[in-house]
Design an enzyme around this catalytic site. Structure first.
Site, PDB file in Angstrom:
ATOM      1  N   CYS A 113       0.821  -1.226   0.000  1.00 41.09           N
ATOM      2  CA  CYS A 113       0.000   0.000   0.000  1.00 41.09           C
ATOM      3  C   CYS A 113       0.852   1.271   0.000  1.00 41.09           C
ATOM      4  O   CYS A 113       0.330   2.360  -0.260  1.00 41.09           O
ATOM      5  CB  CYS A 113      -0.930   0.003   1.196  1.00 41.09           C
ATOM      6  SG  CYS A 113      -1.937  -1.488   1.301  1.00 41.09           S
ATOM      7  N   HIS A 252      -3.617   6.728   3.222  1.00 39.83           N
ATOM      8  CA  HIS A 252      -3.974   5.455   2.597  1.00 39.83           C
ATOM      9  C   HIS A 252      -5.375   5.064   3.065  1.00 39.83           C
ATOM     10  O   HIS A 252      -5.695   5.142   4.253  1.00 39.83           O
ATOM     11  CB  HIS A 252      -2.956   4.389   2.994  1.00 39.83           C
ATOM     12  CG  HIS A 252      -3.377   3.005   2.621  1.00 39.83           C
ATOM     13  ND1 HIS A 252      -3.762   2.675   1.347  1.00 39.83           N
ATOM     14  CD2 HIS A 252      -3.506   1.864   3.359  1.00 39.83           C
ATOM     15  CE1 HIS A 252      -4.105   1.394   1.316  1.00 39.83           C
ATOM     16  NE2 HIS A 252      -3.957   0.894   2.526  1.00 39.83           N
ATOM     17  N   ASN A 282     -10.227  -0.792  -0.244  1.00 38.93           N
ATOM     18  CA  ASN A 282      -8.772  -0.645  -0.168  1.00 38.93           C
ATOM     19  C   ASN A 282      -8.166  -1.111  -1.494  1.00 38.93           C
ATOM     20  O   ASN A 282      -8.195  -2.304  -1.799  1.00 38.93           O
ATOM     21  CB  ASN A 282      -8.263  -1.493   1.002  1.00 38.93           C
ATOM     22  CG  ASN A 282      -6.767  -1.382   1.210  1.00 38.93           C
ATOM     23  OD1 ASN A 282      -6.041  -0.878   0.349  1.00 38.93           O
ATOM     24  ND2 ASN A 282      -6.302  -1.863   2.345  1.00 38.93           N
TER      25      ASN A 282
HETATM   26  N1  ACO Z   1     -18.771 -10.254   8.027  1.00 39.11           N
HETATM   27  C1  ACO Z   1     -19.255 -10.700   9.213  1.00 39.11           C
HETATM   28  N2  ACO Z   1     -18.453 -11.110  10.189  1.00 39.11           N
HETATM   29  C2  ACO Z   1     -17.132 -11.073   9.989  1.00 39.11           C
HETATM   30  C3  ACO Z   1     -16.571 -10.628   8.780  1.00 39.11           C
HETATM   31  C4  ACO Z   1     -17.465 -10.206   7.786  1.00 39.11           C
HETATM   32  N3  ACO Z   1     -17.019  -9.751   6.591  1.00 39.11           N
HETATM   33  N4  ACO Z   1     -15.223 -10.692   8.881  1.00 39.11           N
HETATM   34  C5  ACO Z   1     -14.955 -11.165  10.100  1.00 39.11           C
HETATM   35  N5  ACO Z   1     -16.086 -11.397  10.770  1.00 39.11           N
HETATM   36  C6  ACO Z   1     -16.258 -11.930  12.100  1.00 39.11           C
HETATM   37  C7  ACO Z   1     -15.077 -12.737  12.553  1.00 39.11           C
HETATM   38  O1  ACO Z   1     -15.138 -14.053  12.046  1.00 39.11           O
HETATM   39  C8  ACO Z   1     -15.226 -12.682  14.059  1.00 39.11           C
HETATM   40  O2  ACO Z   1     -16.184 -13.628  14.423  1.00 39.11           O
HETATM   41  P1  ACO Z   1     -15.966 -14.559  15.728  1.00 39.11           P
HETATM   42  O3  ACO Z   1     -15.892 -13.570  16.871  1.00 39.11           O
HETATM   43  O4  ACO Z   1     -17.160 -15.424  15.726  1.00 39.11           O
HETATM   44  O5  ACO Z   1     -14.669 -15.244  15.481  1.00 39.11           O
HETATM   45  C9  ACO Z   1     -15.827 -11.299  14.293  1.00 39.11           C
HETATM   46  O6  ACO Z   1     -16.342 -10.866  13.030  1.00 39.11           O
HETATM   47  C10 ACO Z   1     -14.839 -10.294  14.811  1.00 39.11           C
HETATM   48  O7  ACO Z   1     -13.683 -10.419  14.015  1.00 39.11           O
HETATM   49  P2  ACO Z   1     -12.492  -9.445  14.235  1.00 39.11           P
HETATM   50  O8  ACO Z   1     -11.388  -9.795  13.296  1.00 39.11           O
HETATM   51  O9  ACO Z   1     -12.177  -9.354  15.687  1.00 39.11           O
HETATM   52  O10 ACO Z   1     -13.170  -8.081  13.796  1.00 39.11           O
HETATM   53  P3  ACO Z   1     -12.587  -6.653  13.912  1.00 39.11           P
HETATM   54  O11 ACO Z   1     -13.515  -5.801  14.694  1.00 39.11           O
HETATM   55  O12 ACO Z   1     -11.139  -6.642  14.292  1.00 39.11           O
HETATM   56  O13 ACO Z   1     -12.671  -6.158  12.385  1.00 39.11           O
HETATM   57  C11 ACO Z   1     -11.240  -5.891  10.449  1.00 39.11           C
HETATM   58  C12 ACO Z   1     -11.977  -6.879  11.371  1.00 39.11           C
HETATM   59  C13 ACO Z   1     -12.265  -5.018   9.769  1.00 39.11           C
HETATM   60  C14 ACO Z   1     -10.464  -6.687   9.421  1.00 39.11           C
HETATM   61  C15 ACO Z   1     -10.305  -5.038  11.329  1.00 39.11           C
HETATM   62  O14 ACO Z   1      -9.466  -5.844  12.119  1.00 39.11           O
HETATM   63  C16 ACO Z   1      -9.472  -4.136  10.498  1.00 39.11           C
HETATM   64  O15 ACO Z   1      -9.957  -3.174   9.971  1.00 39.11           O
HETATM   65  N6  ACO Z   1      -8.132  -4.412  10.395  1.00 39.11           N
HETATM   66  C17 ACO Z   1      -7.266  -3.701   9.538  1.00 39.11           C
HETATM   67  C18 ACO Z   1      -7.000  -4.594   8.389  1.00 39.11           C
HETATM   68  C19 ACO Z   1      -6.883  -3.881   7.083  1.00 39.11           C
HETATM   69  O16 ACO Z   1      -7.373  -2.802   6.846  1.00 39.11           O
HETATM   70  N7  ACO Z   1      -6.201  -4.555   6.183  1.00 39.11           N
HETATM   71  C20 ACO Z   1      -6.037  -4.073   4.869  1.00 39.11           C
HETATM   72  C21 ACO Z   1      -4.666  -4.274   4.420  1.00 39.11           C
HETATM   73  S1  ACO Z   1      -3.538  -3.400   5.416  1.00 39.11           S
HETATM   74  C22 ACO Z   1      -3.682  -1.833   5.009  1.00 39.11           C
HETATM   75  O17 ACO Z   1      -4.071  -1.491   3.945  1.00 39.11           O
HETATM   76  C23 ACO Z   1      -3.316  -0.868   6.065  1.00 39.11           C
END
Ligand code: ACO
Length: 325
Positions: A113, A252, A282
């Site tokens: 990114c 970003h 993204n």
């Molecule tokens: N729909 C429904 N439920 C979902 C989904 C979805 N799309 N994805 C995950 N879940 C569930 C998980 O399975 C989990 O369920 P469980 O508790 O039964 O196991 C629950 O939601 C919570 O999952 P978490 O991973 O704890 O959710 P979180 O609140 O952390 O959100 C997310 C996840 C959105 C990925 C967050 O961690 C995030 O934004 N991280 C940054 C990652 C990112 O942006 N990456 C892009 C590349 S890096 C960059 O560009 C900077």
């Protein structure tokens, strides 16, 4: 001394739009979950004729038009990508051929990114050495080709697109003032994507299970916010600036909660931060140049404004730059 100035911007998104409702019919998710956790409502997904180099070429043509240049004027093409269809030649070489930029040498930058920002920093160094140079800096991705569409943890986050800018030297009191780039390879496993499996049995990874993005979302989130905040503070300090001196921040576009956390930590009004993640998701190296082009065409940047760009991505790689527009 001449400074490195952006004289044209362009962007290109695939035609097809994938909504959260579309995704809810593919994996166990909902518009409500995606919107509250990421801020993303739609993303664009490439179809035939919209491969990475083709999106990049379209974005570049628009940037050249704005700059009043033709492809033969370009001396160098730097293209940030992690999702070009070919490992060889570089995506930049395909763009060079497609544009007819016959006088340009061309290379890709793999900094995930942060690829566009790394490329912009390289272009700045070339132009400081030779201010007559005209350089195309591009960020282009087809992450839909590198997404596991069965994995709801990742498939809701990413999209396809390309952005480009033309940079050259200027005598005017504007241009790139400072930039600071970082990497920490020790954290690579938190966000990564394998290549095609090795054909050398000695080197083949027994755990290989596909060439798609894998991540530990919560850890990525935590590092991304802190790293971008630190990079911004460092680059402002280099210029004896404070965040209040900045007219527009283009971060970003990973997801809205990362951006909101950053806004809170910096203590800036939200209207100073350009956000379009709701429309495109993204797009990795393409998020910043797409947002830059949109902000530019919307008149959000006036000559003399201070623009701050910050990025964070796989590697980890991150950085920030300050530009007087
Ligand atoms: N729909 C429904 N439920 C979902 C989904 C979805 N799309 N994805 C995950 N879940 C569930 C998980 O399975 C989990 O369920 P469980 O508790 O039964 O196991 C629950 O939601 C919570 O999952 P978490 O991973 O704890 O959710 P979180 O609140 O952390 O959100 C997310 C996840 C959105 C990925 C967050 O961690 C995030 O934004 N991280 C940054 C990652 C990112 O942006 N990456 C892009 C590349 S890096 C960059 O560009 C900077």
């Amino acid at each position: 001394m001449k400074q490195t100035c952006i004289v044209g911007t362009g962007s290109c998104l695939p035609v097809r739009v994938l909504t959260n409702e579309d995704l809810a019919s593919m994996v166990d998710t909902s518009d409500e979950w995606i919107t509250t956790r990421t801020g993303i409502k739609t993303r664009h997904i490439a179809s035939a004729g919209e491969s990475t180099f083709q999106l990049a070429t379209q974005a570049s043509r628009k940037a050249l038009d704005m700059a009043g240049l033709v492809p033969a004027d370009i001396d160098m093409i730097i293209l940030g990508t992690i999702s070009c269809e070919k490992a060889m030649p570089s995506c930049a070489c395909l763009v060079q051929k497609e544009l007819g930029a016959v006088n340009a040498f061309a290379l890709d930058v793999n900094a995930a990114c942060s690829g566009f920002l790394y490329g912009l920093d390289m272009a700045d160094k070339y132009i400081r050495n030779n201010p007559e140079m005209k350089i195309l800096v591009i960020g282009a991705e087809n992450l839909s080709a590198r997404t596991n569409w069965q994995d709801r943890n990742t498939c809701v986050l990413f999209g396809d697109g390309a952005g480009a800018c033309v940079v050259t030297g200027t005598d005017q009191d504007r241009g790139m003032l400072a930039s600071k780039l970082y990497a920490d390879g020790s954290l690579w496993e938190l966000l990564h994507m394998d290549n095609a499996p090795s054909l050398n049995p000695e080197l083949a990874d027994p755990d290989y299970d596909g060439s798609y993005i894998k991540m530990v979302g919560r850890d990525v989130f935590k590092y991304a916010v802190r790293a971008m905040e630190d990079a911004i503070k460092e680059v402002l300090a280099q210029q004896n600036l404070t965040i209040n001196d900045i007219q527009l921040i283009i971060p970003h576009q990973a997801n809205i909660r990362i951006l909101n956390s950053l806004v809170d930590r910096l203590g800036v009004p939200a209207e100073k931060v350009y956000i379009n993640v709701q429309k495109y998701g993204n797009t990795s190296a393409a998020t910043v140049p797409i947002a830059l082009d949109e902000a530019n065409r919307e008149g959000r940047l006036q000559q003399g404004d201070l623009l701050l760009i910050c990025t964070f991505g796989g590697g980890f790689t991150w950085g920030a730059t300050v530009i007087r527009w």
